[in-house]
Design an enzyme around this catalytic site. Structure first.
Site, mmCIF file in Angstrom:
data_model
loop_
_atom_site.group_PDB
_atom_site.id
_atom_site.type_symbol
_atom_site.label_atom_id
_atom_site.label_comp_id
_atom_site.label_asym_id
_atom_site.label_seq_id
_atom_site.Cartn_x
_atom_site.Cartn_y
_atom_site.Cartn_z
ATOM 1 N N GLU A 58 42.244 20.188 38.925
ATOM 2 C CA GLU A 58 41.169 21.124 39.268
ATOM 3 C C GLU A 58 39.986 20.351 39.820
ATOM 4 O O GLU A 58 39.625 19.282 39.315
ATOM 5 C CB GLU A 58 40.752 21.919 38.027
ATOM 6 N N LYS A 128 40.487 31.381 41.387
ATOM 7 C CA LYS A 128 40.371 31.505 39.931
ATOM 8 C C LYS A 128 39.806 32.877 39.580
ATOM 9 O O LYS A 128 38.729 33.255 40.060
ATOM 10 C CB LYS A 128 39.476 30.391 39.396
ATOM 11 N N CYS A 169 43.180 26.598 35.355
ATOM 12 C CA CYS A 169 42.504 26.275 34.093
ATOM 13 C C CYS A 169 42.314 27.479 33.176
ATOM 14 O O CYS A 169 43.257 27.926 32.531
ATOM 15 C CB CYS A 169 41.178 25.586 34.402
#
Length: 291
Positions: A58, A128, A169
């Protein structure tokens, strides 16, 4: 069909689907050029180790800090995107290019992951969708939503190896998303991630093992290397958990390359022996995508 362990070519008449995946646990750099140089150096070594796919962390070319995201953001097909595309094409390897701050044409910012095939074509993009806004008592405080917008897509994509899922994540903490990717056919879920020194020791391995065993997939988390002097200290520990929930590879906090051979037919075998996805009570409950 299967990938030859040495040449990455296909062998006919085999029911195993083998390939090598390399995770680059890269240091965090202040300059994008330094990150690209590191990716190219580590990535070239991974290709020589037989990798058919390479995964990056990331924010692999941006310090993980709210104030950094606007300064490092680029549009899709910008210079950093082009460097990743060119690497995949040059080495004829799939590249899951971690994530990077993306600026859209209206000026909104996203934490965005791209995937390129071995011809350098973009085959997946994930923004995300769960923004990392937390305040752990005595631990980490962070607010991505102060500058980032949220994505809204469940992302799966096809390769010569099989179907993959992709999220970033904090996304992976939500079991609904992992289940939706598995129901869409994913046998591997790629997760560029940067857990910190509060959440990493507590939840990193637990999360990857639980998502792997519940969805009967390979769960692959690729993190930045740990820099104790950085503003955000990554836990590191890039990990691969298999469809039975075993950790088959895990690094420590140091920079390095981890190469793991995956057999995607194992997901099929586990699902046949323990048919969790078939045994869902869809007459009682359902999980649906809205997009």
């Amino acid at each position: 069909m299967a990938i030859c362990k040495d040449t990455r070519c296909f062998r006919k008449g085999c029911d195993r689907m083998l390939f090598k995946l390399a995770q680059l646990q890269m240091p965090v750099f202040e300059q994008i050029k330094d990150a690209v140089d590191c990716m190219e150096d580590m990535g070239a070594r991974a290709v020589h180790m037989g990798a058919g796919m390479i995964a990056l962390p990331e924010m692999f070319a941006c310090p993980y800090a709210v104030e950094s995201f606007p300064r490092y953001a680029q549009e899709e097909q910008g210079p950093l995107w082009q460097s990743c595309r060119a690497f995949a094409e040059k080495y004829q390897v799939y590249l899951s290019a971690g994530s990077m701050p993306e600026r859209d044409k209206d000026g909104r910012l996203y934490n965005t992951a791209y995937v390129f095939d071995s011809q350098g074509r973009q085959i997946a993009k994930h923004r995300k969708m769960h923004l990392f806004d937390i305040a752990v008592e005595g631990g980490q405080h962070f607010q991505e939503s102060a500058v980032l917008s949220a994505g809204d897509q469940v992302t799966v994509f096809d390769t010569v190896f099989g179907r993959f899922g992709l999220c970033i994540c904090y996304d992976f903490r939500f079991p609904e998303l992992g289940r939706l990717m598995a129901l869409a056919g994913a046998k591997v879920i790629l997760v560029p991630a940067a857990f910190n020194m509060t959440t990493g020791p507590a939840h990193w391995e637990l999360m990857f093992r639980s998502q792997a065993v519940n969805n009967q997939v390979y769960a692959v988390g690729t993190a930045p290397a740990r820099d104790e002097g950085g503003g955000y200290v990554s836990w590191g520990h890039s990990i691969v958990a298999d469809p039975w929930g075993n950790v088959i590879h895990q690094m420590d906090g140091a920079a390095g390359i981890q190469v793991t051979e995956l057999d995607l037919s194992k997901a099929d075998r586990v699902r046949e022996q323990l048919p969790l996805l078939k045994h869902r009570r869809t007459d009682v409950y359902t999980l649906e995508r809205r997009h």
